[in-house]
Design a protein around this motif. Structure first.
Motif, short mmCIF file in Angstrom:
data_model
loop_
_atom_site.label_atom_id
_atom_site.label_comp_id
_atom_site.label_asym_id
_atom_site.label_seq_id
_atom_site.Cartn_x
_atom_site.Cartn_y
_atom_site.Cartn_z
N ALA A 1 0.83 -1.21 0.00
CA ALA A 1 0.00 0.00 0.00
C ALA A 1 0.86 1.26 0.00
O ALA A 1 0.55 2.24 -0.69
CB ALA A 1 -0.93 -0.01 1.22
N GLU B 1 2.27 1.70 -3.54
CA GLU B 1 1.28 2.16 -4.51
C GLU B 1 0.93 3.63 -4.28
O GLU B 1 0.89 4.42 -5.23
CB GLU B 1 0.02 1.29 -4.38
CG GLU B 1 -1.06 1.59 -5.41
CD GLU B 1 -0.67 1.17 -6.82
OE1 GLU B 1 -1.33 1.64 -7.76
OE2 GLU B 1 0.30 0.38 -6.95
N THR B 2 0.70 4.00 -3.03
CA THR B 2 0.36 5.39 -2.74
C THR B 2 1.53 6.32 -3.07
O THR B 2 1.34 7.41 -3.62
CB THR B 2 -0.02 5.54 -1.26
OG1 THR B 2 -1.06 4.62 -0.94
CG2 THR B 2 -0.49 6.96 -0.96
N HIS C 1 1.77 6.95 -6.87
CA HIS C 1 0.81 7.95 -7.35
C HIS C 1 1.21 9.36 -6.92
O HIS C 1 1.03 10.32 -7.68
CB HIS C 1 -0.59 7.61 -6.82
CG HIS C 1 -1.18 6.37 -7.40
ND1 HIS C 1 -1.19 6.12 -8.75
CD2 HIS C 1 -1.77 5.29 -6.81
CE1 HIS C 1 -1.77 4.94 -8.98
NE2 HIS C 1 -2.13 4.42 -7.82
N ASP D 1 -10.96 7.44 -10.74
CA ASP D 1 -9.82 6.83 -10.05
C ASP D 1 -10.02 6.77 -8.54
O ASP D 1 -9.07 6.55 -7.79
CB ASP D 1 -8.54 7.64 -10.35
CG ASP D 1 -8.28 7.75 -11.84
OD1 ASP D 1 -8.24 6.71 -12.50
OD2 ASP D 1 -8.13 8.89 -12.33
N GLU E 1 -11.26 4.60 -6.68
CA GLU E 1 -11.04 3.29 -6.06
C GLU E 1 -9.66 3.19 -5.42
O GLU E 1 -9.49 2.55 -4.38
CB GLU E 1 -11.22 2.18 -7.11
CG GLU E 1 -11.07 0.77 -6.55
CD GLU E 1 -12.06 0.47 -5.43
OE1 GLU E 1 -11.66 -0.23 -4.48
OE2 GLU E 1 -13.21 0.95 -5.49
N ARG E 2 -8.67 3.82 -6.01
CA ARG E 2 -7.33 3.74 -5.42
C ARG E 2 -7.27 4.50 -4.10
O ARG E 2 -6.50 4.13 -3.20
CB ARG E 2 -6.28 4.25 -6.40
CG ARG E 2 -6.19 5.74 -6.58
CD ARG E 2 -5.24 6.06 -7.72
NE ARG E 2 -4.86 7.46 -7.73
CZ ARG E 2 -4.18 8.04 -8.72
NH1 ARG E 2 -3.81 7.30 -9.76
NH2 ARG E 2 -3.86 9.31 -8.66
N ALA F 1 -8.88 2.10 -1.61
CA ALA F 1 -7.98 0.99 -1.29
C ALA F 1 -6.90 1.45 -0.32
O ALA F 1 -6.53 0.72 0.61
CB ALA F 1 -7.36 0.44 -2.57
N ALA F 2 -6.37 2.66 -0.53
CA ALA F 2 -5.33 3.16 0.38
C ALA F 2 -5.89 3.37 1.77
O ALA F 2 -5.23 3.06 2.78
CB ALA F 2 -4.76 4.47 -0.17
N GLN G 1 -10.22 12.84 -1.70
CA GLN G 1 -8.88 12.50 -1.21
C GLN G 1 -8.58 13.21 0.10
O GLN G 1 -8.09 12.60 1.06
CB GLN G 1 -7.83 12.87 -2.25
CG GLN G 1 -6.41 12.50 -1.85
CD GLN G 1 -5.40 12.96 -2.89
OE1 GLN G 1 -5.35 14.14 -3.24
NE2 GLN G 1 -4.61 12.02 -3.40
#
Length: 426
Positions: free
Chosen positions: A251, A254-255, A258, A285, A287-288, A291-292, A324
């Motif tokens: 995680a 991935e974060t 981005h 976007d 969903e990301r 997920a985070a 966000q």
């Protein structure tokens, strides 16, 4: 240096002198036709003050001439205006007939004053030399036909030597005064027109708004990534599980990826070679983000109604940033709590509703935020002509934004130009 003598030692005095003398090049070209180079000092040479004027006004109708004159004026009349202030003159082509007329008047004034400066720059030093020669008993140089006879020395008087510095001092005083007069005229005749001033103000406003937007982008993106990384790292250390640590590192990776993409895009924008807003994330976007937040321990449930693809790009991008920031605040200040995210697209509006219960005590990852994130949410909504409210609601915390969605083909709604307070907009 004595204050009255200071202008005579400044470099700008000599650059303005050069700017004035350069105008006599036009007179020299016309002198080939009439009255001839050998007769420029005769009375008939005064026609040189009149003959070029129609041609100067005709040249001023060419748009690029104003650009050339403005560039010369910037370099020679205002060489030290480099401290960030608006330029005194506009280095741009003529955009209207008003600009052309003002350029023609400027060229005529510069020509006439330049011819006079060139004449005095040649003959006043000769007059000083004639006074010295007359005081020494030698024959003075021949007087030019256009020079007034009473001002030319004759008779070989010794006291003429005392007068010799006066022509040079007069020339210096004339150059300083003529340079100041030319600079003042340049500000009026070559200065930005009303349309150019409005365009410059709009450009500056757009640049400031863009800088503010980029600041919010960095705050939201980098702040979200750092918050997720801190929470994930702390949770992984506390859990002591190899599997949980692997998921936490995934995680964080991935974060962080981005966030680096967002940072690179912002830096490209600052370098003025950005590919445009198309590279910015949108509500598609989201969903990301979910997920985070789930990877940080929050129990996130999401409800999406309506076609997200129908939301215009600017609204969708700002909506993504609002979600966000809301999720970042949950992870940072509330910790692993249930979070509900609702995104509803209906006719003419986009509604974002993020709710979570208030924690009994601040989360370990909490830090001083200063409220800038919540203020940014309200600012984003206001810039789109919508409204946002943040605060306690039904025993929990709620972030709700309502953004207008223009119909296809309709112009975007402009934000209301009214004063807004720092409180949440209901």
């Amino acid at each position: 240096m004595f204050a009255p003598l200071r202008p005579y030692a400044r470099a700008i005095t000599f650059t303005r002198w050069l700017h004035l003398v350069m105008a006599c090049v036009v007179g020299t070209l016309f002198a080939f036709v009439a009255p001839g180079l050998a007769r420029m000092d005769e009375v008939r040479g005064l026609w040189l003050l009149v003959l070029p004027l129609p041609f100067l006004f005709a040249a001023a109708t060419v748009p690029g001439v104003r650009l050339s004159e403005g560039t010369q004026a910037r370099l020679l009349l205002f060489p030290h205006d480099r401290d960030g202030r608006p330029p005194a003159v506009a280095a741009s082509a003529s955009a209207s007939w008003g600009d052309r007329w003002r350029t023609g008047l400027w060229m005529a004034l510069r020509y006439e004053l330049g011819m006079l400066t060139a004449f005095l720059s040649v003959h006043l030093p000769f007059l000083a030399a004639a006074l010295v020669a007359s005081a020494g008993g030698t024959e003075a140089p021949e007087k030019p036909p256009v020079w007034p006879s009473p001002l030319w020395p004759s008779g070989g008087e010794a006291w003429h030597a005392a007068l010799a510095p006066l022509p040079l001092a007069g020339l210096a005083a004339f150059v300083v005064a003529a340079g100041a007069l030319t600079a003042g005229a340049a500000r009026r005749l070559l200065g930005p027109s009303a349309a150019e001033r409005i365009a410059a103000l709009e450009e500056r406003t757009d640049r400031l708004l863009e800088h503010n937007r980029l600041a919010r982008e960095l705050h939201d993106s980098i702040g979200h990534a750092l918050t997720v990384a801190v929470v994930q790292a702390g949770a992984a250390r506390a859990a002591g599980s190899e599997e949980f640590t692997r998921l936490a590192l995934t995680a964080i990776e991935e974060t962080g990826r981005h966030a680096l993409e967002d940072l690179e895009r912002v830096l490209r924008t600052l370098r003025e070679d950005a590919p445009g807003p198309g590279g910015r994330p949108t509500l598609a976007d989201t969903e990301r983000l979910l997920a985070a937040a789930r990877g940080s321990g929050a129990h996130v449930t999401a409800e999406v109604t309506g076609p997200l693809e129908a939301v215009p790009g600017p609204v969708s991008r700002e909506g993504y940033r609002i979600v966000q920031e809301a999720l970042t605040n949950v992870v940072r200040h509330a910790g692993p709590v249930p979070v509900s995210v609702r995104i509803a697209v209906r006719e003419g509006a986009l509604e974002l509703d993020i709710r979570n219960p208030l924690p009994e005590r601040p989360a370990a990852a909490g830090g001083p935020g200063g409220g800038s994130g919540l203020r940014g949410i309200r600012e984003r909504a206001a810039l789109l002509g919508g409204r946002a409210e943040t605060g306690e609601h039904d025993g929990g915390w709620r972030v709700r934004a309502l953004l207008p969605v223009p119909a296809p083909g309709a112009p975007p709604r402009a934000p209301a130009l009214k004063r807004r307070t720092g409180r949440a907009v209901a």
